[in-house]
Design an enzyme around this catalytic site. Sequence first.
Site, PDB file in Angstrom:
ATOM      1  N   LYS A 151       0.857  -1.198   0.000  1.00 11.76           N
ATOM      2  CA  LYS A 151       0.000   0.000   0.000  1.00 11.76           C
ATOM      3  C   LYS A 151       0.884   1.235   0.000  1.00 11.76           C
ATOM      4  O   LYS A 151       1.845   1.329   0.762  1.00 11.76           O
ATOM      5  CB  LYS A 151      -0.880   0.000   1.245  1.00 11.76           C
ATOM      6  CG  LYS A 151      -1.639   1.302   1.424  1.00 11.76           C
ATOM      7  CD  LYS A 151      -2.745   1.157   2.399  1.00 11.76           C
ATOM      8  CE  LYS A 151      -2.406   1.771   3.728  1.00 11.76           C
ATOM      9  NZ  LYS A 151      -3.587   1.949   4.566  1.00 11.76           N
TER      10      LYS A 151
HETATM   11  C1  5RP Z   1      -2.236   4.404   8.517  1.00 11.92           C
HETATM   12  C2  5RP Z   1      -2.939   3.458   7.649  1.00 11.92           C
HETATM   13  C3  5RP Z   1      -4.308   3.826   7.143  1.00 11.92           C
HETATM   14  O1  5RP Z   1      -5.076   2.698   7.121  1.00 11.92           O
HETATM   15  C4  5RP Z   1      -4.180   4.398   5.763  1.00 11.92           C
HETATM   16  O2  5RP Z   1      -3.528   5.606   5.816  1.00 11.92           O
HETATM   17  C5  5RP Z   1      -5.494   4.430   4.954  1.00 11.92           C
HETATM   18  O3  5RP Z   1      -6.343   5.343   5.402  1.00 11.92           O
HETATM   19  P1  5RP Z   1      -6.587   6.760   4.714  1.00 11.92           P
HETATM   20  O4  5RP Z   1      -7.310   6.479   3.421  1.00 11.92           O
HETATM   21  O5  5RP Z   1      -7.434   7.480   5.722  1.00 11.92           O
HETATM   22  O6  5RP Z   1      -5.244   7.413   4.452  1.00 11.92           O
HETATM   23  O7  5RP Z   1      -2.461   2.427   7.341  1.00 11.92           O
HETATM   24  O8  5RP Z   1      -0.925   4.001   8.681  1.00 11.92           O
END
Ligand code: 5RP
Length: 262
Positions: free
Chosen positions: A170
Amino acid sequence: MTWGLQNRVSRLMKDGRTVMLAVDHGYFQGPTTGLENPRRTVTPLLPYADSLMLTRGVLRTSVDPSQPLPIVLRVSGGTSVLKELSDEVVTTSMEEAIRLNASAVAVSIFVGSEHEKETLANLSETVNAGERYGMPVLAVTAVGREMARDARYLGLACRIAAELGASIVKTYYCEGFRKVVEGCPVPVIIAGGKKVPERDALQLAASAVKDGAVGVDMGRNVFQSSNPVGMIRAVRAVVHEGKGPDAAMQIFEKAPTPKLVR
Ligand code: 5RP
């Protein structure tokens, strides 16, 4: 890849694409806006997500165990917004992830940060443990505070995560995102980031998918929306149906307004 690991990955991406709903923010932010009562926020969104990313604490207290959604269990943490965020440890064992019937576990890496090495070790150790049980690991990439969230640094972080054995990575969308995806030999999904107007978030998701992301792991732009169910339905249309931001925006606008649940 073992059969079990492949099977778990395919639960998350039935058509090769995925809308993961991220509600793990409290693990370092505490009661994040929109997530003060996780059960109230999450329950109406469950029918529209492909998986749910969260910690074991919120899973146990706030999600009905009979619901069928695959779980992506956050297993790194141990820091707060008051301290250095990269100083994470592995908080949750692989055995616990299996007891909770997780379909994947998630670990953050902070490339270029003070504790880069320890976070890369957290990822590697979790991949080693996951390999023993066929459990995929989602690497959540962050880069150092002083580093731009650009294709060079995000590409570096994503590639390192894949090299260390993550099954999914991610990251954030950026200019030149296609290069980030091309340099990462495992599927890439994007975080939504801070809340922005709905159309901008839909544009972000559409651009990411066009540039090769297999989907999103979105949190605040869904649960902080004026209509979270409308927003996740619109995001689904982008990810699974290839709708553009305008068509998806219509889905958002036509969705029934949420009832106030107490
Ligand atoms: C924080 C995360 C969150 O899950 C990620 O940032 C996704 O959420 P958003 O769309 O609110 O940014 O892993 O470390």
